[in-house]
Scaffold this motif. Structure first.
Motif, mmCIF file in Angstrom:
data_model
loop_
_atom_site.group_PDB
_atom_site.id
_atom_site.type_symbol
_atom_site.label_atom_id
_atom_site.label_comp_id
_atom_site.label_asym_id
_atom_site.label_seq_id
_atom_site.Cartn_x
_atom_site.Cartn_y
_atom_site.Cartn_z
ATOM 1 N N ASN A 29 0.830 -1.201 0.000
ATOM 2 C CA ASN A 29 0.000 0.000 0.000
ATOM 3 C C ASN A 29 0.868 1.254 0.000
ATOM 4 O O ASN A 29 2.088 1.183 0.069
ATOM 5 N N TYR A 30 0.212 2.411 -0.032
ATOM 6 C CA TYR A 30 0.937 3.662 0.129
ATOM 7 C C TYR A 30 1.619 3.715 1.494
ATOM 8 O O TYR A 30 1.126 3.148 2.474
ATOM 9 N N THR A 31 2.741 4.418 1.542
ATOM 10 C CA THR A 31 3.364 4.720 2.822
ATOM 11 C C THR A 31 3.188 6.221 3.096
ATOM 12 O O THR A 31 2.621 6.943 2.277
ATOM 13 N N ASN A 32 3.684 6.677 4.222
ATOM 14 C CA ASN A 32 3.752 8.124 4.448
ATOM 15 C C ASN A 32 4.478 8.774 3.275
ATOM 16 O O ASN A 32 5.363 8.168 2.667
ATOM 17 N N ASN A 33 4.109 10.001 2.960
ATOM 18 C CA ASN A 33 4.728 10.672 1.817
ATOM 19 C C ASN A 33 6.246 10.689 1.911
ATOM 20 O O ASN A 33 6.954 10.437 0.923
ATOM 21 N N ALA A 34 6.774 10.982 3.074
ATOM 22 C CA ALA A 34 8.225 11.080 3.244
ATOM 23 C C ALA A 34 8.900 9.722 3.317
ATOM 24 O O ALA A 34 10.118 9.631 3.173
ATOM 25 N N GLY A 35 8.109 8.673 3.516
ATOM 26 C CA GLY A 35 8.669 7.335 3.678
ATOM 27 C C GLY A 35 8.153 6.707 4.960
ATOM 28 O O GLY A 35 7.574 7.380 5.809
ATOM 29 N N THR A 36 8.366 5.410 5.102
ATOM 30 C CA THR A 36 7.922 4.749 6.324
ATOM 31 C C THR A 36 8.682 5.322 7.518
ATOM 32 O O THR A 36 9.872 5.656 7.400
ATOM 33 N N PRO A 37 8.032 5.451 8.665
ATOM 34 C CA PRO A 37 8.729 5.987 9.846
ATOM 35 C C PRO A 37 9.999 5.221 10.180
ATOM 36 O O PRO A 37 11.008 5.816 10.566
ATOM 37 N N GLU A 38 9.961 3.887 10.015
ATOM 38 C CA GLU A 38 11.151 3.107 10.352
ATOM 39 C C GLU A 38 12.293 3.407 9.397
ATOM 40 O O GLU A 38 13.463 3.469 9.806
ATOM 41 N N LYS A 72 6.150 18.945 -0.313
ATOM 42 C CA LYS A 72 4.957 19.257 -1.099
ATOM 43 C C LYS A 72 5.136 18.821 -2.549
ATOM 44 O O LYS A 72 4.231 18.245 -3.159
ATOM 45 N N ILE A 73 6.293 19.111 -3.112
ATOM 46 C CA ILE A 73 6.553 18.735 -4.504
ATOM 47 C C ILE A 73 6.602 17.220 -4.638
ATOM 48 O O ILE A 73 6.029 16.641 -5.569
ATOM 49 N N HIS A 74 7.293 16.572 -3.710
ATOM 50 C CA HIS A 74 7.367 15.102 -3.714
ATOM 51 C C HIS A 74 5.973 14.498 -3.640
ATOM 52 O O HIS A 74 5.633 13.568 -4.383
ATOM 53 N N GLN A 75 5.129 15.015 -2.755
ATOM 54 C CA GLN A 75 3.790 14.472 -2.562
ATOM 55 C C GLN A 75 2.960 14.565 -3.837
ATOM 56 O O GLN A 75 2.300 13.602 -4.237
ATOM 57 N N TYR A 76 2.999 15.717 -4.481
ATOM 58 C CA TYR A 76 2.156 15.916 -5.658
ATOM 59 C C TYR A 76 2.767 15.325 -6.928
ATOM 60 O O TYR A 76 2.078 15.198 -7.950
ATOM 61 N N THR A 77 4.032 14.950 -6.857
ATOM 62 C CA THR A 77 4.685 14.356 -8.027
ATOM 63 C C THR A 77 4.590 12.837 -8.021
ATOM 64 O O THR A 77 4.236 12.217 -9.033
ATOM 65 N N VAL A 78 4.931 12.212 -6.896
ATOM 66 C CA VAL A 78 4.998 10.741 -6.863
ATOM 67 C C VAL A 78 4.243 10.107 -5.683
ATOM 68 O O VAL A 78 4.181 8.888 -5.594
ATOM 69 N N THR A 79 3.717 10.884 -4.783
ATOM 70 C CA THR A 79 3.047 10.419 -3.558
ATOM 71 C C THR A 79 4.046 9.856 -2.562
ATOM 72 O O THR A 79 4.249 10.390 -1.486
ATOM 73 N N CYS A 80 4.685 8.737 -2.935
ATOM 74 C CA CYS A 80 5.684 8.128 -2.056
ATOM 75 C C CYS A 80 6.519 7.150 -2.867
ATOM 76 O O CYS A 80 6.133 6.747 -3.966
ATOM 77 N N ALA A 81 7.651 6.765 -2.308
ATOM 78 C CA ALA A 81 8.476 5.736 -2.945
ATOM 79 C C ALA A 81 7.807 4.376 -2.787
ATOM 80 O O ALA A 81 6.939 4.177 -1.919
ATOM 81 N N SER A 82 8.215 3.428 -3.593
ATOM 82 C CA SER A 82 7.658 2.079 -3.552
ATOM 83 C C SER A 82 7.755 1.492 -2.147
ATOM 84 O O SER A 82 8.823 1.489 -1.525
ATOM 85 N N SER A 83 6.654 0.974 -1.638
ATOM 86 C CA SER A 83 6.643 0.373 -0.302
ATOM 87 C C SER A 83 7.574 -0.828 -0.231
ATOM 88 O O SER A 83 8.274 -1.037 0.765
ATOM 89 N N ILE A 84 7.605 -1.599 -1.300
ATOM 90 C CA ILE A 84 8.456 -2.797 -1.334
ATOM 91 C C ILE A 84 9.933 -2.402 -1.313
ATOM 92 O O ILE A 84 10.735 -2.967 -0.562
ATOM 93 N N SER A 85 10.282 -1.405 -2.121
ATOM 94 C CA SER A 85 11.663 -0.930 -2.135
ATOM 95 C C SER A 85 12.067 -0.348 -0.784
ATOM 96 O O SER A 85 13.221 -0.452 -0.369
ATOM 97 N N GLN A 86 11.110 0.281 -0.111
ATOM 98 C CA GLN A 86 11.431 0.858 1.193
ATOM 99 C C GLN A 86 11.773 -0.225 2.214
ATOM 100 O O GLN A 86 12.643 -0.029 3.069
ATOM 101 N N LYS A 87 11.085 -1.349 2.161
ATOM 102 C CA LYS A 87 11.425 -2.464 3.056
ATOM 103 C C LYS A 87 12.837 -2.964 2.766
ATOM 104 O O LYS A 87 13.611 -3.272 3.688
ATOM 105 N N ALA A 88 13.188 -3.057 1.489
ATOM 106 C CA ALA A 88 14.549 -3.476 1.126
ATOM 107 C C ALA A 88 15.562 -2.437 1.587
ATOM 108 O O ALA A 88 16.648 -2.780 2.081
ATOM 109 N N ALA A 89 15.219 -1.167 1.448
ATOM 110 C CA ALA A 89 16.121 -0.092 1.852
ATOM 111 C C ALA A 89 16.371 -0.104 3.353
ATOM 112 O O ALA A 89 17.498 0.149 3.812
ATOM 113 N N PHE A 90 15.336 -0.381 4.137
ATOM 114 C CA PHE A 90 15.514 -0.462 5.586
ATOM 115 C C PHE A 90 16.534 -1.534 5.937
ATOM 116 O O PHE A 90 17.413 -1.337 6.784
ATOM 117 N N GLN A 91 16.444 -2.671 5.271
ATOM 118 C CA GLN A 91 17.415 -3.739 5.493
ATOM 119 C C GLN A 91 18.815 -3.274 5.116
ATOM 120 O O GLN A 91 19.795 -3.576 5.802
#
Length: 387
Positions: free
Chosen positions: A60-69, A254-273
């Protein structure tokens, strides 16, 4: 009949890197030393984190800036590595470093503003500056070992200067800046309000000393760009990080939100690792790149090229000898057709690039061996008595 589009777009060309890479891609048996794409696999534990995210339906969507973790872990990661001092509220997870650069420039630039760029430089900044109606001011560093000096910076400043773009280690030169050299630049800029866009995407790939960021020297003026494409061989995951003081970052969001909403949720999980358990994954790659750099440097020197050894990243920006009378483009095209070796003509990166080419050693040692052997034979046969 259609109404006209933005006139600025007509002056913007497709990247010379991609254009030349496409032009020679159909040559049978071509050995490509063109793109800055790591030949290493993404670490297994990072890939598994992405697989787990899919299996756990984390889609699903994450927070605009990215997942809190992730934003918290990213702030910790860059603070530990480079003492940046950003909090989790000063980080946006972007679609690669490319989006981060675009957001930063769109936020700070007004028409008529001037942006200083050390030349040669990666060609992804200048078109964005033009789209904002701002003016690129290039500073020739070919006579200063590809390093922007404080004297050069002072000469380039004007009342219209809004920002300095400072990418290091550099694409295309592989050269980086020491703490002392950064301090001299910071002393020139301190208190001016001029922004520094520090593109540090290759920060984990420095060879002889750890990367130093200019951010601690200019805390309120520095915007830092980074990401995981080069450090963790995660190019296709498209994870970048945009870091800036909170009041500025809130506007960028604001620009990020209206341009892409958020980065891929799946990629963010990989990035956290990657930024937690994999925070030192780049060490093995860095060691291998250093070995390759030494190997390629020796080969190039024997062929008669003038080369400034890289401090990091995985590029050489090679000057053509005087006995090569062709332009960089014609030389590179002949090298591709005759020797089956592809490099990028230097005019993709520099006002003076017609006498240079960029060679990427983000390729296996076997490929580099074959490519440099082909180049040596080509140089001997084409320019025999001069080599």
């Amino acid at each position: 009949m259609r109404k006209p589009i933005r006139p600025e777009l007509s002056a913007i060309k497709i990247s010379g890197i991609r254009r030349f890479n496409s032009e020679i891609s159909d040559i049978d048996g071509i050995l490509k030393l063109t793109l800055g794409e790591p030949d290493f696999d993404t670490p297994e534990h990072v890939k598994q984190a992405a697989i787990n995210a899919i299996n756990d339906n984390f889609t699903n969507y994450t927070n605009n800036a990215g997942t809190p973790e992730l934003v918290s872990a990213a702030a910790d990661y860059f603070n530990e590595k480079y003492q940046l001092g950003f909090t989790s509220e000063e980080v946006i997870v972007t679609i690669g470093a490319t989006e981060a650069i675009a957001i930063a420039l769109e936020t700070i630039l007004n028409p008529g503003d001037e942006v200083i760029l050390p030349d040669p430089i990666y060609p992804g900044y200048e078109p964005l500056i033009h789209l904002m109606g701002a003016i690129p001011v290039k500073v020739d560093t070919t006579e200063s070992a590809f390093k922007l000096t404080s004297a050069q910076l002072k000469s380039a400043l004007s009342q219209k200067t809004k920002a300095l773009i400072l990418p290091y280690p550099s694409n295309p030169t592989g050269v980086t800046l020491s703490e002392a050299e950064l301090r001299e630049l910071a002393d020139v800029l301190e208190g001016t309000g001029i922004y520094v866009l520090a593109d540090e995407i290759y920060s984990e790939l420095t060879y002889d000393k750890p990367h130093t960021s200019i951010r601690p020297m200019l805390k309120e003026q520095t915007i830092v760009i980074n990401g995981l494409s080069k450090s963790h061989a995660m190019i296709g995951f498209r994870i970048g990080f945009l870091m800036a003081p909170k009041p500025l970052l809130q506007e960028m969001l604001k620009i990020h939100q209206y341009t892409v909403t958020c980065a891929s949720s799946i990629s963010q999980k990989a990035a956290f690792q990657a930024v937690t358990k994999g925070k030192n994954d780049a060490f093995q790659m860095r060691s291998e790149y250093k070995t390759r750099a030494g190997f390629v440097h020796n080969r190039l020197v024997k062929m008669g090229f003038h080369v400034i050894p890289p401090d990091g990243a995985f590029y050489f920006f090679v000057k053509l000898p005087d006995f090569v009378t062709e332009s960089a483009y014609d030389f590179a095209l002949k090298l591709a057709k005759v020797a089956k070796v592809a490099v990028v003509p230097g005019d993709a990166f520099s006002e003076k690039g017609d006498r240079y080419f960029r060679l990427s050693y983000a390729a296996s040692l076997n490929t580099l061996t074959a490519a440099t052997e082909n180049m040596a034979k080509f140089m001997s046969e084409e320019y025999g008595e001069n080599v």
